[in-house]
Design an enzyme around this catalytic site. Structure first.
Site, PDB file in Angstrom:
ATOM      1  CE  LYS A 111      -4.120  -2.191   0.877  1.00 17.74           C
ATOM      2  NZ  LYS A 111      -3.651  -3.578   0.766  1.00 17.74           N
TER       3      LYS A 111
HETATM    4  C1  LIG Z   1      -4.191  -4.675   0.174  1.00 20.14           C
HETATM    5  C2  LIG Z   1      -3.367  -5.897   0.084  1.00 20.14           C
HETATM    6  C3  LIG Z   1      -3.610  -6.877  -0.912  1.00 20.14           C
HETATM    7  C4  LIG Z   1      -4.748  -6.773  -1.887  1.00 20.14           C
HETATM    8  O1  LIG Z   1      -4.568  -5.767  -2.839  1.00 20.14           O
HETATM    9  P1  LIG Z   1      -5.790  -5.225  -3.717  1.00 20.14           P
HETATM   10  O2  LIG Z   1      -5.261  -4.102  -4.497  1.00 20.14           O
HETATM   11  O3  LIG Z   1      -6.836  -4.796  -2.715  1.00 20.14           O
HETATM   12  O4  LIG Z   1      -6.274  -6.357  -4.551  1.00 20.14           O
HETATM   13  C5  LIG Z   1      -2.757  -7.969  -0.967  1.00 20.14           C
HETATM   14  N1  LIG Z   1      -1.741  -8.114  -0.080  1.00 20.14           N
HETATM   15  C6  LIG Z   1      -1.488  -7.207   0.887  1.00 20.14           C
HETATM   16  C7  LIG Z   1      -0.362  -7.437   1.824  1.00 20.14           C
HETATM   17  C8  LIG Z   1      -2.281  -6.061   1.003  1.00 20.14           C
HETATM   18  O5  LIG Z   1      -2.024  -5.161   1.970  1.00 20.14           O
END
Ligand SMILES: *Cc1c(COP(=O)(O)O)cnc(C)c1O
Length: 493
Positions: A111
């Site tokens: 993120k």
């Molecule tokens: C948010 C997240 C995901 C999923 O990503 P999306 O863009 O919501 O599909 C996968 N792995 C981790 C560690 C995340 O924080």
């Protein structure tokens, strides 16, 4: 000029900065580029570009109304020493796969890739649209988004950020990361309830028009940092180009030849960015979408029906525990060739009946996707196997992707180089990862396990985890769901 429209209604003249500032369209649709831009550079060149250069060249195609010097400022401030490597997104190859590590930012989860730049896009968008109010980011989080948003917005002038998390619903490490957050413009509050309660509470605040007016008079305007903001999606397109450039640079493929990407998916933001990269001209063959046992997306790719009517499962890959993948709405828009009426209908039926079905044309347009899923036992087995056989320690989310990758390869014998998108550091999910390797760790607390893990994999302990067990706790607030609004009110003086 690349302009934006809504997935549910034809709109005109929405600039990128307006879409970023507004977050979501008035009738509830998501902002999408009216047409996906084509790359205006040669992929051969990208092999020699630094991440920031690549980011500039890709993002400018989407955000044309941001002037060169402003966009460069955003990028410079986002991808700096907050990341523990200048490469920003290293590609690590083991015997059986390539891993694009997206966890070298301040909160050691992917993120950070978007949330370290979103605050700068917001400020730029404020300036371009003559918005004088302070932006207040309100977020309910199940863990990763909250901390990444806090790090991104902490001490950013003209913004405040308030994060609500389920008091009992996040890992020890995640909670400690949030409650030790510094910055006078930040507030973190635990909610007595689960993630859905938090989310509902926050949504009620967003929907409260009277409250919005009250806050506006105090010079504030609400916004959200969740992944439906186009300002979060576009920066994620960049690293798919980075992955390709690295494969080419390391001689794993020749420029022009395809690669596959394997993405551990929740809200469908990350893999949608890969789809955009492909539409722009990056040679991606298969977009492999990996789910955990909340496998709504797997079923969707198999059958063409999206059906959320099922039990929600708590898994060891919590950031993918999700039954409504919001960003899929954007894909529906593109694969229906911009049929906003159709998308609006499908979203209505999702709301009313919890499901919808796509037509044959749309089905044809998703043939490049491959869906798969893995349960907790498989996830753990792969963590152990890849650690023992290849010396690489995956986090639980990355391991879900690996499991699906392995199934895909066995099923198809495809020899195209595949990049597994590694979304979190194993340090972030210490307990699940360590017990996957050896059940003797079962009753050890997360903070002790950090050191054990460090002994195991050596290298440098990520800054985010260094001394996290002894950091000063800055946020002690806990509230009931119905107190959320008052907490927000008292923070906005
Ligand atoms: C948010 C997240 C995901 C999923 O990503 P999306 O863009 O919501 O599909 C996968 N792995 C981790 C560690 C995340 O924080």
């Amino acid at each position: 000029m690349s302009l934006y429209t809504s997935t549910r209604k034809k709109l005109e003249n929405i600039t990128a900065t307006k879409a970023i500032l507004q977050g979501i369209s008035e009738e509830g649709g998501l902002f999408v580029p009216a047409s996906i831009p084509q790359i205006d550079f040669n992929l051969e060149e990208t092999i020699h570009w630094e991440y920031k250069e690549l980011a500039y060249r890709v993002i400018k195609l989407f955000f044309e109304d941001i002037e060169e010097k402003d966009l460069k400022y955003c990028i410079e401030n986002a991808y700096d020493e907050k990341f523990d490597t200048q490469e920003i997104t290293p590609l690590v190859s083991t015997k059986s796969a390539h891993f694009l590590e997206l966890f070298h930012g301040p909160t050691i989860a992917f993120k950070d890739m978007a949330l370290s730049i979103l605050p700068y896009f917001m400020l730029t968008s404020k300036k371009y649209n003559k918005e004088t109010k302070d932006i207040v980011i309100l977020t309910a989080t199940s863990g990763d988004t909250g901390k990444a948003a806090l790090e991104g917005f902490a001490n950013v002038e003209g913004t405040k950020i308030i994060v609500f998390f389920p008091e009992e619903g996040v890992s020890e490490v995640q909670k400690r990361q949030m409650v030790t957050q510094e910055g006078a413009n930040t507030l973190v509050v635990g909610v007595k309830g689960n993630f859905d309660d938090c989310q509902t509470g926050v949504k009620e605040v967003f929907a409260d028009k009277l409250f919005e007016k009250e806050v506006y008079e105090k010079n504030y305007k609400f916004s959200s940092a969740n992944s439906i903001n186009i300002g979060r999606l576009v920066p994620q397109v960049v690293y798919y180009f980075a992955a390709y450039a690295k494969l080419a640079g390391q001689g794993k493929l020749k420029v022009g030849e395809p690669m596959n990407v394997v993405v551990p998916t929740g809200n469908f933001g990350n893999i949608l960015a890969a789809y955009y990269a492909k539409q722009m001209g990056l040679p991606i063959k298969k977009l492999i979408c990996a789910s955990n046992t909340n496998k709504v997306l797997f079923d969707f790719f198999e059958e063409g029906t999206y059906d959320r009517n099922r039990d929600f499962q708590l898994t060891i890959s919590p950031s993918m525990d999700i039954l409504i993948s919001s960003n899929l709405e954007r894909l529906l828009y593109h694969i229906s060739n911009g049929d906003t009426e159709k998308v609006a209908q499908m979203m209505d039926s999702l709301k009313m009946d919890g499901k919808y079905t796509i037509n044959e044309t749309m089905k044809k347009n998703i043939e490049d996707f491959y869906g798969g899923y893995a349960d907790d036992d498989m996830t753990k087995a792969y963590i152990k196997q890849i650690y023992e056989q290849e010396g690489y320690l995956m986090d639980t989310h990355t391991a879900v992707a690996y499991a699906v990758y392995d199934k895909y390869i066995k099923e198809t014998k495809d020899e195209t180089p595949s990049v597994i998108i590694s979304t979190a550091s194993p340090y972030k999910f210490t307990s699940s990862v360590m017990t996957a390797i050896d059940s003797k760790y079962q009753n050890t607390d997360d903070f002790t396990l950090l050191d054990e893990m460090h002994d195991l994999i050596k290298g440098e302990m990520p800054r985010a985890m260094d001394q996290i067990g002894t950091k000063e706790i800055k946020h002690k607030g806990v509230c009931e769901v119905n107190e959320i609004k008052n907490i927000v009110r008292s923070f906005l003086v």
